[in-house]
Design a protein around this motif. Structure first.
Motif, PDB file in Angstrom:
ATOM      1  N   VAL A  40      83.038  56.611  65.580  1.00  0.00           N
ATOM      2  CA  VAL A  40      83.246  55.892  66.838  1.00  0.00           C
ATOM      3  C   VAL A  40      83.288  54.380  66.631  1.00  0.00           C
ATOM      4  N   ASN A  41      82.836  53.914  65.453  1.00  0.00           N
ATOM      5  CA  ASN A  41      82.850  52.480  65.202  1.00  0.00           C
ATOM      6  C   ASN A  41      82.901  52.224  63.704  1.00  0.00           C
ATOM      7  N   ILE A  42      83.593  51.149  63.303  1.00  0.00           N
ATOM      8  CA  ILE A  42      83.687  50.775  61.893  1.00  0.00           C
ATOM      9  C   ILE A  42      83.223  49.329  61.759  1.00  0.00           C
ATOM     10  N   THR A  43      82.323  49.086  60.815  1.00  0.00           N
ATOM     11  CA  THR A  43      81.803  47.742  60.564  1.00  0.00           C
ATOM     12  C   THR A  43      82.032  47.371  59.109  1.00  0.00           C
ATOM     13  N   TRP A  44      82.506  46.156  58.885  1.00  0.00           N
ATOM     14  CA  TRP A  44      82.678  45.641  57.526  1.00  0.00           C
ATOM     15  C   TRP A  44      81.549  44.681  57.208  1.00  0.00           C
ATOM     16  N   LYS A  45      81.064  44.738  55.960  1.00  0.00           N
ATOM     17  CA  LYS A  45      80.023  43.800  55.530  1.00  0.00           C
ATOM     18  C   LYS A  45      80.340  43.295  54.127  1.00  0.00           C
ATOM     19  N   LYS A  46      79.808  42.115  53.838  1.00  0.00           N
ATOM     20  CA  LYS A  46      79.899  41.552  52.481  1.00  0.00           C
ATOM     21  C   LYS A  46      78.482  41.221  52.059  1.00  0.00           C
ATOM     22  N   ASP A  47      78.068  41.781  50.928  1.00  0.00           N
ATOM     23  CA  ASP A  47      76.694  41.602  50.440  1.00  0.00           C
ATOM     24  C   ASP A  47      75.673  41.920  51.529  1.00  0.00           C
ATOM     25  N   GLY A  48      75.966  42.934  52.341  1.00  0.00           N
ATOM     26  CA  GLY A  48      75.032  43.391  53.365  1.00  0.00           C
ATOM     27  C   GLY A  48      75.063  42.643  54.679  1.00  0.00           C
ATOM     28  N   ASP A  49      75.869  41.575  54.749  1.00  0.00           N
ATOM     29  CA  ASP A  49      75.949  40.780  55.986  1.00  0.00           C
ATOM     30  C   ASP A  49      77.312  40.955  56.643  1.00  0.00           C
ATOM     31  N   PRO A  50      77.377  40.786  57.975  1.00  0.00           N
ATOM     32  CA  PRO A  50      78.687  40.866  58.641  1.00  0.00           C
ATOM     33  C   PRO A  50      79.675  39.876  58.016  1.00  0.00           C
ATOM     34  N   ILE A  51      80.925  40.279  57.963  1.00  0.00           N
ATOM     35  CA  ILE A  51      81.972  39.466  57.329  1.00  0.00           C
ATOM     36  C   ILE A  51      82.200  38.174  58.104  1.00  0.00           C
ATOM     37  N   LYS A  52      82.408  37.100  57.359  1.00  0.00           N
ATOM     38  CA  LYS A  52      82.681  35.800  57.980  1.00  0.00           C
ATOM     39  C   LYS A  52      84.119  35.753  58.509  1.00  0.00           C
ATOM     40  N   GLU A  53      84.429  34.665  59.186  1.00  0.00           N
ATOM     41  CA  GLU A  53      85.723  34.524  59.868  1.00  0.00           C
ATOM     42  C   GLU A  53      86.921  34.535  58.912  1.00  0.00           C
ATOM     43  N   ARG A  54      86.695  34.298  57.627  1.00  0.00           N
ATOM     44  CA  ARG A  54      87.820  34.205  56.694  1.00  0.00           C
ATOM     45  C   ARG A  54      88.652  35.488  56.638  1.00  0.00           C
ATOM     46  N   ALA A  55      88.020  36.600  56.916  1.00  0.00           N
ATOM     47  CA  ALA A  55      88.726  37.876  56.787  1.00  0.00           C
ATOM     48  C   ALA A  55      89.365  38.275  58.113  1.00  0.00           C
ATOM     49  N   VAL A  56      90.550  38.839  58.013  1.00  0.00           N
ATOM     50  CA  VAL A  56      91.208  39.424  59.179  1.00  0.00           C
ATOM     51  C   VAL A  56      90.946  40.915  59.128  1.00  0.00           C
ATOM     52  N   ILE A  57      90.360  41.448  60.194  1.00  0.00           N
ATOM     53  CA  ILE A  57      90.036  42.869  60.227  1.00  0.00           C
ATOM     54  C   ILE A  57      90.866  43.535  61.312  1.00  0.00           C
ATOM     55  N   ASP A  58      91.529  44.611  60.925  1.00  0.00           N
ATOM     56  CA  ASP A  58      92.391  45.348  61.850  1.00  0.00           C
ATOM     57  C   ASP A  58      91.931  46.797  61.847  1.00  0.00           C
ATOM     58  N   THR A  59      91.241  47.194  62.922  1.00  0.00           N
ATOM     59  CA  THR A  59      90.713  48.553  63.006  1.00  0.00           C
ATOM     60  C   THR A  59      91.538  49.356  63.996  1.00  0.00           C
ATOM     61  N   GLN A  60      91.984  50.528  63.540  1.00  0.00           N
ATOM     62  CA  GLN A  60      92.751  51.425  64.403  1.00  0.00           C
ATOM     63  C   GLN A  60      92.064  52.788  64.377  1.00  0.00           C
ATOM     64  N   LEU A  61      91.093  52.961  65.294  1.00  0.00           N
ATOM     65  CA  LEU A  61      90.304  54.191  65.298  1.00  0.00           C
ATOM     66  C   LEU A  61      91.174  55.423  65.533  1.00  0.00           C
ATOM     67  N   ASP A  62      92.231  55.268  66.338  1.00  0.00           N
ATOM     68  CA  ASP A  62      93.091  56.432  66.581  1.00  0.00           C
ATOM     69  C   ASP A  62      93.790  56.885  65.293  1.00  0.00           C
ATOM     70  N   GLU A  63      93.988  55.942  64.372  1.00  0.00           N
ATOM     71  CA  GLU A  63      94.587  56.303  63.082  1.00  0.00           C
ATOM     72  C   GLU A  63      93.520  56.482  62.008  1.00  0.00           C
ATOM     73  N   ARG A  64      92.241  56.355  62.434  1.00  0.00           N
ATOM     74  CA  ARG A  64      91.105  56.540  61.535  1.00  0.00           C
ATOM     75  C   ARG A  64      91.157  55.633  60.313  1.00  0.00           C
ATOM     76  N   THR A  65      91.585  54.390  60.546  1.00  0.00           N
ATOM     77  CA  THR A  65      91.732  53.441  59.447  1.00  0.00           C
ATOM     78  C   THR A  65      91.337  52.048  59.904  1.00  0.00           C
ATOM     79  N   SER A  66      90.737  51.302  58.978  1.00  0.00           N
ATOM     80  CA  SER A  66      90.452  49.891  59.228  1.00  0.00           C
ATOM     81  C   SER A  66      90.850  49.118  57.984  1.00  0.00           C
TER      82      SER A  66
END
Length: 108
Positions: A40-66
């Motif tokens: 129901v939700n996808i979270t990205w982390k770097k070294d255990g912390d939420p990703i900083k603004e530098r990354a562009v994250i595109d999550t498409q739960l209907d396609e089961r991909t982020s």
């Protein structure tokens, strides 16, 4: 008599490519996290912390991909990246990949 217990669907998170190929400063970093329909939700982390603004994250739960994309990596982008998939019961599946950004050689 038999008792059958319905098993909740096992949910998964899978990061690719893993291991990540060699990457150099200025290159594009692109990670794909594949999950299943229990997520129901996808979270990205770097070294255990939420990703900083530098990354562009595109999550498409209907396609089961982020996707996580950093257009031009720097050495500081090196580290452990993880994708965490959460299901309705609050369980988390995690997949991890190590990224090592190599310094660009400057020829004088």
């Amino acid at each position: 008599y038999t008792v059958s217990l319905s098993q909740p669907e096992r949910f998964t998170a899978k990061l690719s490519p893993n291991p990540y190929p060699t990457i150099t400063q200025g290159d594009k970093l692109r990670l794909t996290c594949s999950v299943n329909k229990a997520t129901v939700n996808i979270t990205w982390k770097k070294d255990g912390d939420p990703i900083k603004e530098r990354a562009v994250i595109d999550t498409q739960l209907d396609e089961r991909t982020s996707y996580l994309v950093i257009a031009k990596v720097v050495e500081e982008d090196s580290g452990e990246y993880s994708c965490e998939a959460l299901n309705r019961l609050g369980n988390v599946a995690r997949s991890i990949v190590m990224i090592k950004v190599n310094r660009k050689l400057v020829l004088l």
